[in-house]
Write a protein that holds these residues in place. Structure first.
Motif, PDB file in Angstrom:
ATOM      1  N   THR A 171       0.872  -1.175   0.000  1.00  0.00           N
ATOM      2  CA  THR A 171       0.000   0.000   0.000  1.00  0.00           C
ATOM      3  C   THR A 171       0.903   1.217   0.000  1.00  0.00           C
ATOM      4  OG1 THR A 171      -1.755  -1.143   1.218  1.00  0.00           O
ATOM      5  CG2 THR A 171      -1.801   1.265   1.205  1.00  0.00           C
ATOM      6  N   ALA A 172       0.990   1.884  -1.145  1.00  0.00           N
ATOM      7  CA  ALA A 172       1.871   3.045  -1.279  1.00  0.00           C
ATOM      8  C   ALA A 172       1.248   4.235  -0.568  1.00  0.00           C
ATOM      9  CB  ALA A 172       2.096   3.354  -2.756  1.00  0.00           C
ATOM     10  N   ASN A 173       1.982   4.826   0.362  1.00  0.00           N
ATOM     11  CA  ASN A 173       1.438   5.910   1.181  1.00  0.00           C
ATOM     12  C   ASN A 173       1.927   7.273   0.692  1.00  0.00           C
ATOM     13  OD1 ASN A 173       4.013   4.805   2.264  1.00  0.00           O
ATOM     14  ND2 ASN A 173       3.900   6.595   3.603  1.00  0.00           N
ATOM     15  N   GLY A 174       1.154   8.331   1.034  1.00  0.00           N
ATOM     16  CA  GLY A 174       1.539   9.703   0.721  1.00  0.00           C
ATOM     17  C   GLY A 174       0.925  10.220  -0.552  1.00  0.00           C
ATOM     18  N   GLY A 175       1.520  11.325  -1.058  1.00  0.00           N
ATOM     19  CA  GLY A 175       1.069  11.913  -2.312  1.00  0.00           C
ATOM     20  C   GLY A 175       1.580  11.130  -3.512  1.00  0.00           C
ATOM     21  N   LEU A 176       1.271  11.612  -4.701  1.00  0.00           N
ATOM     22  CA  LEU A 176       1.564  10.863  -5.916  1.00  0.00           C
ATOM     23  C   LEU A 176       3.054  10.540  -6.045  1.00  0.00           C
ATOM     24  CD1 LEU A 176       0.694   9.701  -8.683  1.00  0.00           C
ATOM     25  CD2 LEU A 176       1.190  11.962  -9.642  1.00  0.00           C
ATOM     26  N   ASN A 177       3.919  11.537  -5.882  1.00  0.00           N
ATOM     27  CA  ASN A 177       5.343  11.305  -6.093  1.00  0.00           C
ATOM     28  C   ASN A 177       5.965  10.495  -4.967  1.00  0.00           C
ATOM     29  OD1 ASN A 177       6.049  12.962  -8.635  1.00  0.00           O
ATOM     30  ND2 ASN A 177       4.803  14.349  -7.422  1.00  0.00           N
ATOM     31  N   GLN A 178       5.439  10.627  -3.778  1.00  0.00           N
ATOM     32  CA  GLN A 178       5.877   9.764  -2.683  1.00  0.00           C
ATOM     33  C   GLN A 178       5.498   8.317  -2.982  1.00  0.00           C
ATOM     34  OE1 GLN A 178       4.718  11.215   1.172  1.00  0.00           O
ATOM     35  NE2 GLN A 178       5.327   9.350   2.223  1.00  0.00           N
ATOM     36  N   MET A 179       4.323   8.110  -3.560  1.00  0.00           N
ATOM     37  CA  MET A 179       3.901   6.759  -3.923  1.00  0.00           C
ATOM     38  C   MET A 179       4.740   6.202  -5.074  1.00  0.00           C
ATOM     39  SD  MET A 179      -0.264   6.705  -3.429  1.00  0.00           S
ATOM     40  CE  MET A 179      -0.668   8.095  -4.461  1.00  0.00           C
ATOM     41  N   ARG A 180       5.105   7.045  -6.045  1.00  0.00           N
ATOM     42  CA  ARG A 180       5.976   6.603  -7.152  1.00  0.00           C
ATOM     43  C   ARG A 180       7.292   6.058  -6.606  1.00  0.00           C
ATOM     44  NH1 ARG A 180       5.617   8.679 -12.654  1.00  0.00           N
ATOM     45  NH2 ARG A 180       7.889   8.469 -12.667  1.00  0.00           N
ATOM     46  N   VAL A 181       7.894   6.815  -5.713  1.00  0.00           N
ATOM     47  CA  VAL A 181       9.165   6.403  -5.123  1.00  0.00           C
ATOM     48  C   VAL A 181       9.001   5.102  -4.348  1.00  0.00           C
ATOM     49  CG1 VAL A 181      10.901   7.021  -3.404  1.00  0.00           C
ATOM     50  CG2 VAL A 181      10.128   8.727  -5.057  1.00  0.00           C
ATOM     51  N   GLY A 182       7.914   5.008  -3.566  1.00  0.00           N
ATOM     52  CA  GLY A 182       7.674   3.808  -2.770  1.00  0.00           C
ATOM     53  C   GLY A 182       7.462   2.567  -3.624  1.00  0.00           C
ATOM     54  N   ASP A 462      11.455  23.833 -20.225  1.00  0.00           N
ATOM     55  CA  ASP A 462      12.801  24.266 -20.599  1.00  0.00           C
ATOM     56  C   ASP A 462      13.677  24.462 -19.373  1.00  0.00           C
ATOM     57  OD1 ASP A 462      12.594  24.965 -23.691  1.00  0.00           O
ATOM     58  OD2 ASP A 462      10.738  25.581 -22.728  1.00  0.00           O
ATOM     59  N   VAL A 463      13.079  24.921 -18.297  1.00  0.00           N
ATOM     60  CA  VAL A 463      13.786  25.071 -17.016  1.00  0.00           C
ATOM     61  C   VAL A 463      12.818  24.690 -15.909  1.00  0.00           C
ATOM     62  CG1 VAL A 463      15.045  26.638 -15.482  1.00  0.00           C
ATOM     63  CG2 VAL A 463      15.165  26.970 -17.948  1.00  0.00           C
ATOM     64  N   PHE A 464      13.323  23.935 -14.926  1.00  0.00           N
ATOM     65  CA  PHE A 464      12.520  23.566 -13.769  1.00  0.00           C
ATOM     66  C   PHE A 464      13.134  24.212 -12.530  1.00  0.00           C
ATOM     67  CE2 PHE A 464      11.794  20.458 -10.209  1.00  0.00           C
ATOM     68  CZ  PHE A 464      10.453  20.758 -10.022  1.00  0.00           C
ATOM     69  N   ILE A 465      12.298  24.915 -11.757  1.00  0.00           N
ATOM     70  CA  ILE A 465      12.747  25.575 -10.530  1.00  0.00           C
ATOM     71  C   ILE A 465      11.811  25.146  -9.402  1.00  0.00           C
ATOM     72  CG2 ILE A 465      13.192  27.786  -9.384  1.00  0.00           C
ATOM     73  CD1 ILE A 465      13.566  29.041 -12.135  1.00  0.00           C
ATOM     74  N   TYR A 466      12.371  24.737  -8.299  1.00  0.00           N
ATOM     75  CA  TYR A 466      11.533  24.342  -7.155  1.00  0.00           C
ATOM     76  C   TYR A 466      11.894  25.171  -5.927  1.00  0.00           C
ATOM     77  CZ  TYR A 466      15.584  21.387  -5.899  1.00  0.00           C
ATOM     78  OH  TYR A 466      16.842  20.920  -5.601  1.00  0.00           O
ATOM     79  N   THR A 467      10.897  25.417  -5.098  1.00  0.00           N
ATOM     80  CA  THR A 467      11.090  26.266  -3.921  1.00  0.00           C
ATOM     81  C   THR A 467      10.994  25.494  -2.616  1.00  0.00           C
ATOM     82  OG1 THR A 467       8.721  26.777  -3.758  1.00  0.00           O
ATOM     83  CG2 THR A 467      10.051  28.186  -5.188  1.00  0.00           C
ATOM     84  N   TYR A 468      10.857  24.171  -2.713  1.00  0.00           N
ATOM     85  CA  TYR A 468      10.855  23.319  -1.526  1.00  0.00           C
ATOM     86  C   TYR A 468      11.300  21.929  -1.963  1.00  0.00           C
ATOM     87  CZ  TYR A 468       9.319  20.734   2.609  1.00  0.00           C
ATOM     88  OH  TYR A 468       9.289  19.927   3.718  1.00  0.00           O
ATOM     89  N   ASP A 469      12.253  21.358  -1.236  1.00  0.00           N
ATOM     90  CA  ASP A 469      12.850  20.085  -1.639  1.00  0.00           C
ATOM     91  C   ASP A 469      11.991  18.920  -1.156  1.00  0.00           C
ATOM     92  OD1 ASP A 469      14.654  18.390  -2.804  1.00  0.00           O
ATOM     93  OD2 ASP A 469      16.054  18.404  -1.117  1.00  0.00           O
ATOM     94  N   GLY A 470      10.781  18.812  -1.717  1.00  0.00           N
ATOM     95  CA  GLY A 470       9.869  17.739  -1.346  1.00  0.00           C
ATOM     96  C   GLY A 470       9.927  16.587  -2.326  1.00  0.00           C
ATOM     97  N   HIS A 471       8.941  15.692  -2.237  1.00  0.00           N
ATOM     98  CA  HIS A 471       8.930  14.487  -3.064  1.00  0.00           C
ATOM     99  C   HIS A 471       8.808  14.816  -4.553  1.00  0.00           C
ATOM    100  CE1 HIS A 471       8.886  11.668   0.265  1.00  0.00           C
ATOM    101  NE2 HIS A 471       7.966  12.408   0.842  1.00  0.00           N
ATOM    102  N   MET A 472       7.966  15.795  -4.899  1.00  0.00           N
ATOM    103  CA  MET A 472       7.812  16.115  -6.316  1.00  0.00           C
ATOM    104  C   MET A 472       9.084  16.734  -6.874  1.00  0.00           C
ATOM    105  SD  MET A 472       4.883  18.195  -8.389  1.00  0.00           S
ATOM    106  CE  MET A 472       4.870  18.158 -10.173  1.00  0.00           C
ATOM    107  N   ALA A 473       9.692  17.648  -6.117  1.00  0.00           N
ATOM    108  CA  ALA A 473      10.925  18.277  -6.576  1.00  0.00           C
ATOM    109  C   ALA A 473      12.007  17.229  -6.814  1.00  0.00           C
ATOM    110  CB  ALA A 473      11.400  19.306  -5.546  1.00  0.00           C
ATOM    111  N   LYS A 474      12.130  16.275  -5.904  1.00  0.00           N
ATOM    112  CA  LYS A 474      13.136  15.221  -6.049  1.00  0.00           C
ATOM    113  C   LYS A 474      12.860  14.359  -7.287  1.00  0.00           C
ATOM    114  CE  LYS A 474      14.488  14.592  -1.187  1.00  0.00           C
ATOM    115  NZ  LYS A 474      13.822  15.724  -0.571  1.00  0.00           N
TER     116      LYS A 474
END
Length: 557
Positions: A171-182, A462-474
């Motif tokens: 059972t993959a927990n968390g948001g979408l990108n957290q579940m992808r990683v899991g 063309d460019v990706f910028i993130y303002t918080y190093d969360g699951h989606m940014a990673k």
């Protein structure tokens, strides 16, 4: 005759007879003499061998000059052969953009031609850009031709047997990108345990309350096809195992391969079915074999492909953003209610908004930390940048004001919303504003589907910028690295916050502030760097954020 026998008897009797002790002594003396003689013989042989070896190996014998001459001739031949090979095999390619030169060593004519075509395409694209955008350095393409994806498994790693030790349900927990990683981690775990993986279940109890199932978001056929040589996958466990009692367990976080290969495999053989209730951070970032790391990349970046419905909407969004051939920035502005409550980051919020976030944190049972110093979190760089801070950050980097920006995030939590950013950068879009042009009724109420669309738009930007190093940014950053080191700007939030506070307190002029921000972010745009190893797994750079080394290799050094 009798007289003769008597004479012999008397002579024998008259002779002195020896004792047993005398006989043993004589025997020992003979053995000692024999041993000493053998030792002397061996010593003589050893000395002769050593003398012969030294005589043959000593270059300072009579033929010293001849020996040195032969060595020099061999070195000269090797040096000349190396130069000839390098001249025939390598070409140096210079790409000139105004006064900036890109020197590139390419391994053959095919690669040289590919880079020249890429440069020509970029040059032709620049002519279509607005005049104030085309000169900005942020749009220059990142060229790292000596790196490539090395994600394929070797022949000996291909699964040839269908028999497994049992079934694992996840059972993959968390948001979408957290579940992808899991899910990607659990694919590797199934390989290590020689287990059959049952179709993953998605978390329906997270903050977003999305009821979508695996096949609603990911292509089930693609998932099976990509991983068919690695693990066995089924839709559900057989009926004879459904009635059995199976083990429910949350594996140890950041585990190495042996934990699953031995301890968890033993439990699987006993229970035949194990349900992993959590999948996030189940495997270590480092210290795993190359085959496991490559499998994690195949699962994350190849097997977990979105459905055609999601890809269609994402491609429509991308075409809208690139209208008139303009490039666009994907901005992960993670200034949302859940993350602000989780981190206690209340900077720039009203008193009632801060109070609402505190209440949310205290009433969310699975969030363990209840009392957090939000000001300290901000100074440590652990808070998302506010829309105002992002606007000032872009201005300091002199990003043109008519740049197209797509926000890959949910609803911004603030009394002013995104207005501080929109006032300086009016070409601001998100999935809500672009949905006016495209039909997306089937996506309403399905935040994971919208997050999947945002993920695709971010990866193709063309460019990706993130303002918080969360699951989606990673996840997005790692995917862009995996696809050829596409540009990702990583803000130094900790030091930027100190600078903007100095600017607000008038201890820095705008010119000084802008110069320091530019200097601070040199070399923070997707340059190839090895994954950082830390004292603890949590302090290490995440594997999926930087799969180098592991899934990215160099062609030559």
């Amino acid at each position: 005759m009798k007289m003769y026998m008597k004479k012999v008897y008397l002579e024998a009797r008259s002779r002195p007879r020896g004792t047993t002790e005398n006989c043993n002594e004589v025997k020992r003396n003979n053995q000692a003499n024999s041993s000493n003689e053998n030792a002397r013989r061996n010593e003589v042989i050893t000395k002769k061998e050593i003398q012969s070896f030294l005589c043959n190996c000593n270059p300072y014998r009579k033929n010293l000059g001849s020996w040195l001459f032969k060595v020099l001739v061999i070195l000269f031949i090797i040096t000349m052969a190396s130069k000839i090979y390098l001249l025939n095999s390598f070409h140096e390619l210079y790409i000139r953009e105004k006064e900036f030169i890109f020197p590139l060593m390419v391994i053959n004519e095919t690669r040289r031609t590919s880079l020249e075509e890429r440069h020509q395409n970029f040059t032709s694209t620049k002519k279509l850009m607005p005049q104030n955008i085309q000169a900005h350095e942020i749009w220059r393409p990142s060229i790292h031709g000596q790196y490539y994806k090395c994600n394929q498994n070797a022949k000996k790693e291909i699964r040839t047997k269908n028999a497994t030790n049992g079934y694992i349900i996840i059972t993959a927990n968390g948001g979408l990108n957290q579940m992808r990683v899991g899910i990607s981690d659990m694919v590797a775990v199934a390989y290590l345990m020689n287990a059959t993986l049952v179709r993953p279940k998605l978390d329906h109890n997270s903050y977003w309350k999305d009821k979508s199932e695996f096949a609603d978001i990911f292509s089930w056929e693609r998932f099976i096809e990509v991983l068919k040589h690695d693990i066995k996958i089924v839709e559900e466990i057989p009926p004879e195992f459904q009635r059995r009692k199976y083990l429910v367990k949350a594996p140890i976080s950041w585990s190495k391969a042996n934990y699953y290969k031995w301890e968890m495999s033993r439990l699987l053989k006993k229970y035949k079915v194990i349900h992993f209730s959590q999948t996030n951070s189940r495997l270590a970032n480092n210290g795993l074999s190359g085959s496991i790391q490559r499998l994690r990349c195949r699962a994350m970046f190849e097997a977990l492909e979105y459905t055609n419905e999601i890809k269609l909407l994402a491609n429509n969004f991308i075409r809208s953003l690139r209208r008139n051939d303009n490039p666009y920035i994907a901005l992960h502005l993670r200034y949302e209610k859940d993350i602000l409550a989780f981190t206690a980051c209340t900077h720039n919020l009203t008193f009632n908004e801060a109070k609402d976030l505190t209440s949310m944190r205290r009433h969310t049972t699975h969030w363990k930390e209840k009392r957090i110093n939000g000001k300290q979190m901000r100074l440590e760089g652990a808070c998302p940048m506010t829309p105002r801070e992002v606007s000032i950050f872009f201005e300091a980097l002199e990003i043109p004001n008519d740049t197209v920006i797509y926000i890959v995030a949910g609803e911004i939590y603030s009394h002013s919303g995104v207005e501080p950013l929109r006032s300086k950068y009016p070409n601001l879009f998100d999935h809500t504003s672009l949905s006016i042009e495209h039909k997306w009724t089937s996506f309403q109420g399905h935040s994971n589907k919208l997050a999947a669309v945002d993920y695709m738009v971010a990866v193709e930007s063309d460019v990706f910028i993130y303002t918080y190093d969360g699951h989606m940014a990673k996840a997005v950053k790692g995917n862009r690295l995996y696809e050829g080191f596409r540009k990702t700007l990583t803000p130094d939030i900790k030091n930027f916050v100190k600078l903007i506070d100095l600017l607000d307190s008038k201890h820095l002029s705008w010119e000084e502030f802008s110069s320091k921000v530019k200097q601070l972010h040199k070399g923070r745009i997707s340059d190839p760097t090895f994954r950082q190893v830390g004292p603890t797994p949590r302090a290490e750079e995440n594997f999926y954020a930087n799969p180098y080394p592991g899934c990215i290799c160099e062609k030559f050094k």
